[in-house]
Design a protein around this motif. Structure first.
Motif, PDB file in Angstrom:
ATOM      1  N   SER A 183       4.395   0.215  -7.882  1.00 25.99           N
ATOM      2  CA  SER A 183       3.319   0.142  -6.939  1.00 25.99           C
ATOM      3  C   SER A 183       2.698  -1.147  -7.229  1.00 25.99           C
ATOM      4  N   THR A 184       2.557  -2.099  -6.003  1.00 26.87           N
ATOM      5  CA  THR A 184       1.827  -3.404  -6.385  1.00 26.87           C
ATOM      6  C   THR A 184       0.446  -3.380  -6.524  1.00 26.87           C
ATOM      7  N   ASN A 185      -0.119  -2.168  -6.162  1.00 28.44           N
ATOM      8  CA  ASN A 185      -1.627  -1.844  -6.485  1.00 28.44           C
ATOM      9  C   ASN A 185      -1.701  -1.742  -7.970  1.00 28.44           C
ATOM     10  N   ILE A 243      -1.137  -3.362   0.997  1.00 28.93           N
ATOM     11  CA  ILE A 243      -0.706  -3.622   2.335  1.00 28.93           C
ATOM     12  C   ILE A 243       0.787  -3.317   2.470  1.00 28.93           C
ATOM     13  N   GLY A 296       5.864   3.574  -3.994  1.00 29.35           N
ATOM     14  CA  GLY A 296       4.436   2.968  -3.273  1.00 29.35           C
ATOM     15  C   GLY A 296       3.457   4.241  -2.851  1.00 29.35           C
ATOM     16  N   ARG A 297       2.297   3.984  -2.814  1.00 26.45           N
ATOM     17  CA  ARG A 297       1.572   5.220  -2.676  1.00 26.45           C
ATOM     18  C   ARG A 297       0.705   4.880  -1.393  1.00 26.45           C
ATOM     19  N   GLY A 298       0.391   5.841  -0.532  1.00 24.25           N
ATOM     20  CA  GLY A 298      -0.413   5.855   0.481  1.00 24.25           C
ATOM     21  C   GLY A 298      -1.514   6.478   0.689  1.00 24.25           C
ATOM     22  N   GLN A 299      -2.140   6.607   1.640  1.00 23.27           N
ATOM     23  CA  GLN A 299      -3.631   7.398   1.745  1.00 23.27           C
ATOM     24  C   GLN A 299      -3.530   8.696   1.670  1.00 23.27           C
ATOM     25  N   GLN A 336       9.571  -1.778  -3.768  1.00 25.94           N
ATOM     26  CA  GLN A 336       8.437  -0.848  -4.248  1.00 25.94           C
ATOM     27  C   GLN A 336       9.009   0.524  -4.360  1.00 25.94           C
ATOM     28  N   TRP A 387       4.499   5.820   0.042  1.00 24.45           N
ATOM     29  CA  TRP A 387       4.851   4.720   1.126  1.00 24.45           C
ATOM     30  C   TRP A 387       6.230   4.379   0.862  1.00 24.45           C
ATOM     31  N   LYS A 401       2.704   3.296  14.263  1.00 17.01           N
ATOM     32  CA  LYS A 401       2.282   2.663  12.998  1.00 17.01           C
ATOM     33  C   LYS A 401       3.054   1.633  12.538  1.00 17.01           C
ATOM     34  N   GLY A 453       0.243  -0.190   7.101  1.00 18.59           N
ATOM     35  CA  GLY A 453      -0.887   0.955   6.285  1.00 18.59           C
ATOM     36  C   GLY A 453      -1.744   0.283   4.944  1.00 18.59           C
ATOM     37  N   ILE A 454      -2.825   0.575   5.005  1.00 14.69           N
ATOM     38  CA  ILE A 454      -3.688  -0.171   4.075  1.00 14.69           C
ATOM     39  C   ILE A 454      -4.160   0.920   3.073  1.00 14.69           C
TER      40      ILE A 454
HETATM   41  C1  BTN Z   1      -0.919   4.436   4.211  1.00 18.59           C
HETATM   42  O1  BTN Z   1      -0.783   5.585   3.711  1.00 18.59           O
HETATM   43  O2  BTN Z   1      -0.935   4.158   5.352  1.00 18.59           O
HETATM   44  C2  BTN Z   1      -1.333   3.275   3.224  1.00 18.59           C
HETATM   45  C3  BTN Z   1       0.077   2.596   2.724  1.00 18.59           C
HETATM   46  C4  BTN Z   1      -0.200   1.622   1.923  1.00 18.59           C
HETATM   47  C5  BTN Z   1       1.000   1.067   1.169  1.00 18.59           C
HETATM   48  C6  BTN Z   1       0.968  -0.281   0.371  1.00 18.59           C
HETATM   49  S1  BTN Z   1       2.435  -1.258   0.165  1.00 18.59           S
HETATM   50  C7  BTN Z   1       1.648  -2.337  -1.123  1.00 18.59           C
HETATM   51  C8  BTN Z   1       0.529  -1.378  -1.875  1.00 18.59           C
HETATM   52  N1  BTN Z   1       1.370  -0.710  -2.971  1.00 18.59           N
HETATM   53  C9  BTN Z   1       1.261   0.644  -2.707  1.00 18.59           C
HETATM   54  O3  BTN Z   1       1.445   1.543  -3.674  1.00 18.59           O
HETATM   55  N2  BTN Z   1       0.610   0.916  -1.594  1.00 18.59           N
HETATM   56  C10 BTN Z   1       0.104  -0.052  -0.879  1.00 18.59           C
END
Ligand code: BTN
Length: 252
Positions: free
Chosen positions: A23-25, A142, A50-53, A47, A58, A120, A123-124
């Protein structure tokens, strides 16, 4: 890859490219912990976690999209005003998408999804660290769908699906960072009222009657705007109501 320098003051001036990461976060979190300067960006082509909201994942196909995170230190922002950062980021992406795809209907879906032709596209995920009443660190992640043309979710789209074109990713990153920095500087300059006003202007479903649900009830309502605490204001049959995060859901 990602060698074109952004024409920015600080956003992306330190740019870390990883061919793959979870995850880049999380990567930006490490860099900020090691005292990286504000504006550090990590971007990856693949990635894997990846994590989302709201605890979601993600998903993004390798080499197709922009998945990146920016490390910020918005000490100027009180914790209670955290949604202004979210609005500034959404607007930076909105400005840029409108410019890139002038024939596509772009909106911001509260709280912070970017929509293209009602689907969509971006996502952020913003992860803040608060000390006292200030936001001392913010990781802005992002995920922007660029060249991917098939999705598990029917509600997703991409720049390629909207325009029929393919986009080289390197210049896109440079350009989007410039738009994001411009909105961040506007926020830092204290233009909160303007950001709120422009965010409202860009809102998805604004001034249209739609179906929502809250507390197990389904109801008809019309979004009229956002209040100073970032809550969604909906005109319902039983009056005007303000909803916080997770308190209301959109129906089809
Ligand atoms: C959403 O659920 O809409 C938010 C998605 C965010 C995804 C981005 S991709 C880059 C960054 N790293 C992650 O793990 N999540 C965010």
């Amino acid at each position: 890859m990602y060698k074109i320098p952004a024409n920015t003051l600080f956003m992306g001036q330190q740019l870390v490219f990883m061919s793959e990461c979870h995850s880049t976060n999380s990567e930006v979190q490490h860099l900020l912990g090691e005292n990286s300067a504000e504006g550090v960006v990590v971007i990856t082509n693949n990635q894997t976690r990846g994590r989302g909201q709201q605890g979601n994942t993600w998903e993004s196909k390798p080499d197709m999209n922009l998945t990146f995170s920016i490390g910020l230190r918005p000490h100027f922002l009180e914790a209670k005003d955290h949604f202004y950062l979210s609005m500034a980021v959404s607007l930076g992406l909105y400005d840029w998408l409108c410019r890139m795809m002038p024939d596509t209907a772009i909106h911001v879906k509260w709280p912070n999804d970017l929509m293209a032709n009602k689907r969509k596209i971006c996502g952020i995920l913003i992860e803040n660290q608060v000390q006292g009443n200030r936001i001392v660190q913010s990781i802005v992640g992002i995920g922007l769908n660029v060249n991917q043309r098939s999705f598990m979710l029917q509600t997703a789209t991409s720049m390629s699906l909207c325009t029929g074109k393919e986009f080289p990713l390197d210049p896109l990153l440079t350009n989007v960072l410039e738009h994001l920095e411009a909105r961040y500087l506007q926020l830092r300059a204290g233009e909160q009222a303007r950001i709120l006003q422009q965010y409202e202007h860009a809102l998805f479903w604004r001034h249209e009657e739609h179906v929502f649900s809250a507390s197990g009830r389904v109801f008809l309502g019309t979004i009229t705007g956002i209040d100073a605490d970032g809550r969604l204001i909906i005109q319902t049959e039983s009056g005007i109501k303000a909803f916080g995060f997770k308190e209301v859901a959109y129906h089809k």
